[in-house]
Scaffold this active site. Structure first.
Site, PDB file in Angstrom:
ATOM      1  CG  HIS A  72      -2.280  -0.772   0.750  1.00  0.00           C
ATOM      2  ND1 HIS A  72      -3.680  -0.854   1.947  1.00  0.00           N
ATOM      3  CD2 HIS A  72      -2.251  -1.783  -0.033  1.00  0.00           C
ATOM      4  CE1 HIS A  72      -3.879  -1.115   1.189  1.00  0.00           C
ATOM      5  NE2 HIS A  72      -3.918  -2.349   0.480  1.00  0.00           N
ATOM      6  CE1 TYR A 199      -5.745   4.522   8.772  1.00  0.00           C
ATOM      7  CE2 TYR A 199      -6.550   4.116  10.794  1.00  0.00           C
ATOM      8  CZ  TYR A 199      -5.099   3.730   9.651  1.00  0.00           C
ATOM      9  OH  TYR A 199      -5.187   3.080   9.554  1.00  0.00           O
ATOM     10  N   PRO A 291      -4.545   1.295  18.472  1.00  0.00           N
ATOM     11  CG  PRO A 291      -6.657  -0.256  17.569  1.00  0.00           C
ATOM     12  CD  PRO A 291      -5.954   0.557  19.089  1.00  0.00           C
ATOM     13  CE  LYS A 295       2.983   3.609  13.716  1.00  0.00           C
ATOM     14  NZ  LYS A 295       3.696   3.054  12.291  1.00  0.00           N
ATOM     15  CE1 TYR A 383      -0.621   3.170   7.715  1.00  0.00           C
ATOM     16  CE2 TYR A 383      -2.127   4.446   9.430  1.00  0.00           C
ATOM     17  CZ  TYR A 383      -1.565   3.136   8.905  1.00  0.00           C
ATOM     18  OH  TYR A 383      -3.003   2.556   8.380  1.00  0.00           O
TER      19      TYR A 383
HETATM   20  P1  FAS Z   1       1.716 -10.996  22.430  1.00  0.00           P
HETATM   21  O1  FAS Z   1       0.431 -10.349  23.312  1.00  0.00           O
HETATM   22  O2  FAS Z   1       1.191 -11.020  20.771  1.00  0.00           O
HETATM   23  O3  FAS Z   1       2.193 -12.568  22.398  1.00  0.00           O
HETATM   24  C1  FAS Z   1       2.282 -12.732  24.328  1.00  0.00           C
HETATM   25  C2  FAS Z   1       2.280 -13.538  24.459  1.00  0.00           C
HETATM   26  O4  FAS Z   1       3.080 -14.443  25.947  1.00  0.00           O
HETATM   27  C3  FAS Z   1       1.258 -14.968  23.607  1.00  0.00           C
HETATM   28  O5  FAS Z   1       1.308 -16.128  22.973  1.00  0.00           O
HETATM   29  C4  FAS Z   1       0.447 -15.030  25.468  1.00  0.00           C
HETATM   30  O6  FAS Z   1      -0.729 -16.211  25.380  1.00  0.00           O
HETATM   31  C5  FAS Z   1       1.682 -15.739  26.180  1.00  0.00           C
HETATM   32  N1  FAS Z   1       1.870 -15.109  27.195  1.00  0.00           N
HETATM   33  C6  FAS Z   1       1.162 -14.611  28.364  1.00  0.00           C
HETATM   34  N2  FAS Z   1       1.283 -14.767  29.726  1.00  0.00           N
HETATM   35  C7  FAS Z   1       2.377 -15.512  30.224  1.00  0.00           C
HETATM   36  C8  FAS Z   1       3.096 -16.811  30.613  1.00  0.00           C
HETATM   37  N3  FAS Z   1       2.724 -16.300  31.273  1.00  0.00           N
HETATM   38  N4  FAS Z   1       3.457 -17.663  29.991  1.00  0.00           N
HETATM   39  C9  FAS Z   1       3.987 -17.675  28.727  1.00  0.00           C
HETATM   40  N5  FAS Z   1       3.574 -16.930  27.529  1.00  0.00           N
HETATM   41  C10 FAS Z   1       2.555 -16.251  27.852  1.00  0.00           C
HETATM   42  N6  FAS Z   1      -1.716  -4.163  16.649  1.00  0.00           N
HETATM   43  C11 FAS Z   1      -1.961  -3.728  15.548  1.00  0.00           C
HETATM   44  O7  FAS Z   1      -0.690  -3.069  15.300  1.00  0.00           O
HETATM   45  N7  FAS Z   1      -3.311  -3.413  15.058  1.00  0.00           N
HETATM   46  C12 FAS Z   1      -4.258  -3.895  15.387  1.00  0.00           C
HETATM   47  O8  FAS Z   1      -5.330  -3.658  14.840  1.00  0.00           O
HETATM   48  C13 FAS Z   1      -4.250  -4.331  16.797  1.00  0.00           C
HETATM   49  N8  FAS Z   1      -5.653  -5.092  17.338  1.00  0.00           N
HETATM   50  C14 FAS Z   1      -5.175  -5.652  18.539  1.00  0.00           C
HETATM   51  C15 FAS Z   1      -6.626  -6.863  18.882  1.00  0.00           C
HETATM   52  C16 FAS Z   1      -6.333  -6.426  20.475  1.00  0.00           C
HETATM   53  C17 FAS Z   1      -7.334  -7.325  20.666  1.00  0.00           C
HETATM   54  C18 FAS Z   1      -4.955  -6.564  21.388  1.00  0.00           C
HETATM   55  C19 FAS Z   1      -4.487  -7.697  22.338  1.00  0.00           C
HETATM   56  C20 FAS Z   1      -3.710  -6.221  20.279  1.00  0.00           C
HETATM   57  C21 FAS Z   1      -3.790  -5.135  19.084  1.00  0.00           C
HETATM   58  N9  FAS Z   1      -3.012  -4.868  17.901  1.00  0.00           N
HETATM   59  C22 FAS Z   1      -2.958  -4.429  17.175  1.00  0.00           C
HETATM   60  C23 FAS Z   1      -1.342  -5.227  19.238  1.00  0.00           C
HETATM   61  C24 FAS Z   1      -0.629  -6.421  18.811  1.00  0.00           C
HETATM   62  O9  FAS Z   1      -1.091  -7.008  17.868  1.00  0.00           O
HETATM   63  C25 FAS Z   1       0.494  -6.572  19.769  1.00  0.00           C
HETATM   64  O10 FAS Z   1       0.627  -5.350  19.089  1.00  0.00           O
HETATM   65  C26 FAS Z   1       1.217  -7.836  19.274  1.00  0.00           C
HETATM   66  O11 FAS Z   1       0.382  -8.587  19.702  1.00  0.00           O
HETATM   67  C27 FAS Z   1       2.406  -7.647  20.635  1.00  0.00           C
HETATM   68  O12 FAS Z   1       3.303  -9.025  20.082  1.00  0.00           O
HETATM   69  P2  FAS Z   1       3.356  -9.443  21.246  1.00  0.00           P
HETATM   70  O13 FAS Z   1       5.079  -8.596  21.847  1.00  0.00           O
HETATM   71  O14 FAS Z   1       4.246 -10.445  20.833  1.00  0.00           O
HETATM   72  O15 FAS Z   1       2.765  -9.932  22.685  1.00  0.00           O
HETATM   73  C1  PHB Z   2      -6.069  -3.511  10.806  1.00  0.00           C
HETATM   74  O1  PHB Z   2      -5.841  -4.012   9.674  1.00  0.00           O
HETATM   75  O2  PHB Z   2      -6.473  -4.912  11.878  1.00  0.00           O
HETATM   76  C2  PHB Z   2      -5.557  -2.408  11.196  1.00  0.00           C
HETATM   77  C3  PHB Z   2      -5.260  -1.787  10.270  1.00  0.00           C
HETATM   78  C4  PHB Z   2      -5.151  -0.581  10.648  1.00  0.00           C
HETATM   79  C5  PHB Z   2      -4.999  -0.005  11.749  1.00  0.00           C
HETATM   80  C6  PHB Z   2      -6.013  -1.182  12.858  1.00  0.00           C
HETATM   81  C7  PHB Z   2      -6.799  -2.064  12.427  1.00  0.00           C
HETATM   82  O3  PHB Z   2      -4.925   1.430  12.379  1.00  0.00           O
END
Ligand code: FAS
Ligand code: PHB
Length: 388
Positions: A72, A199, A291, A295, A383
């Protein structure tokens, strides 16, 4: 058991760190609380910065991303019934890639399995010990049997609710902003409403049109914090989304059955520092962004870039300069992403206390953005991802 680096968490941060360390000849094990299907079933991020793509290439896991990911060059901002394109590639020379976090995680898991690297899924009661010495240890229970791993370094990649940050809660300073709304997300096997992300700032609330491929779409609606996904049958979601889109998008929207629907809270959060002796925090374990700026996943990647380089120096050159500087370097980029994510969220959402003045300020901010190349350069360079 003994290893060089014990990684807690098999999300993007833990898996990418494990893969890069392996490429550098550094032995590591990953302990993950859930099973792999549970980790893969979480629908999260969708947009990768160019730097993140480069890291995945370095980790040797970018083949499918290059084959299936969507490049993109811009995003669109919609307000007042009109859409305005921000040409980010014209401003920065860079692009972003639309490729779901689920797919990144799957590619990293497959590469780890192929390399025969140790990952313990469903590892219970993980606890961290001795990280204030040079002989840290990690304990966990698997199938009722207790295990202990001796290591040189522990990488806390266990997300916001993990055990790593909890293990140093008395030694950290936290900074937090909880937003008075959440995002109701829907995934559908329908063609995206537009070739690029839209957006939408609307008086009924924010809406985001995103995608996972040319046949799979991802939509978000700003919703009250106390909202429940059960209150949102598909038809209600589609009707509300259409009301928040500009007329052209509303006309082109293809609706269909949801394959996933969930509500995510929004918060800005940073824990300082990110290093405690031989324990290093990376990704959501150390910080959370709303989100709106796409980032979260990309910050996890830049933390892993800094940490993997520091550990490579630690082992190859017997130098602790990199690990001593890790927290300062990572936090420098984290806070810039926190600012950008807070700014995008403040500009695009309706806040309960959004009075007439603040809504005029929002519109003025948006008008300034679409009229000023300098403002578009600023949005674009944040971005697509600030340099590492
Ligand atoms: P993660 O949370 O992905 O991974 C951590 C891992 O550690 C998990 O698998 C968990 O099971 C494990 N864990 C936890 N406690 C533990 C323990 N005690 N022992 C062993 N393992 C354990 N980011 C975006 O850029 N765009 C989005 O749209 C977006 N939407 C999101 C929606 C939701 C609901 C959430 C929660 C986050 C969202 N994020 C988004 C952010 C997300 O993408 C995170 O930035 C990303 O998963 C970060 O990755 P990790 O740091 O690996 O953490
Ligand atoms: C998504 O595709 O999940 C997404 C993309 C851009 C954002 C947040 C979420 O800023």
């Amino acid at each position: 058991m003994r290893t060089q680096v014990a990684i807690i968490g098999a999300g993007p941060a833990g898996l990418l760190l494990g893969q890069l360390l392996h490429r550098y000849g550094i032995d590591n094990i990953i302990l993950e609380r859930k099973d792999r299907d549970y980790v893969l079933a979480r629908i999260r991020a969708g947009v990768l910065e160019q730097g993140t793509v480069g890291l995945l290439e370095e980790a040797g896991v970018a083949a499918r991303l290059h084959h299936e990911g969507l490049i993109h060059h811009g995003i669109e901002l919609a307000f007042g019934g009109a859409r305005h394109r921000i040409d980010m590639t014209k401003a920065t020379g860079k692009t972003v890639t639309v490729y779901g976090q689920t797919e990144v995680t799957r590619d990293l898991m497959d590469a780890r399995d192929k390399a025969g690297l140790a990952t313990v899924y469903e590892a219970g009661d993980v606890s961290l010990h001795g990280f204030d010495s040079d002989r840290p240890r990690v304990r966990y229970v698997k199938d009722g049997v207790s295990h202990e791993i001796a290591c040189d370094v522990i990488a806390g990649c266990d997300g916001f609710h993990g055990v790593s940050r909890q293990s140093v809660k008395d030694a950290i300073t936290t900074f937090e902003r909880i937003y008075p709304f959440g995002w109701l997300g829907l995934l559908s096997e329908t063609p995206p409403v537009s070739p690029e992300l839209i957006y939408n700032n609307h008086e009924r609330g924010f809406a985001l049109c995103s995608m996972r491929s040319n046949t799979r779409s991802r939509y978000y609606l700003q919703c009250p914090l106390d909202e429940h996904v059960d209150n949102w049958p598909d038809e209600k979601f589609w009707d509300e989304l259409k009301r928040r889109l500009d007329p052209q998008a509303a006309d082109h929207l293809v609706t269909g059955p949801s394959i996933e629907k969930s509500i995510a809270p929004l918060r800005s959060f940073v824990a300082e520092p990110m290093r405690f002796g031989r324990l290093f925090l990376a990704g959501d374990a150390a910080h959370i962004v709303p989100p709106t700026g796409a980032k979260g996943l990309n910050l996890a990647a830049s933390d892993v870039h800094y940490l993997s380089q520091a550990l490579r120096e630690f082992y190859a050159e017997k130098s602790s300069a990199g690990i001593d500087d890790y927290s300062r370097r990572a936090l420098g980029r984290v806070w810039k992403a926190e600012r950008f994510s807070w700014w995008m969220t403040s500009m695009m959402h309706r806040f309960p206390d959004t009075d007439a003045f603040s809504s005029r300020i929002q519109i003025a901010e948006l008008n300034y953005l679409v009229e000023s190349e300098a403002a578009q350069m600023s949005l674009s360079e944040n971005y697509v991802g600030l340099p590492y």
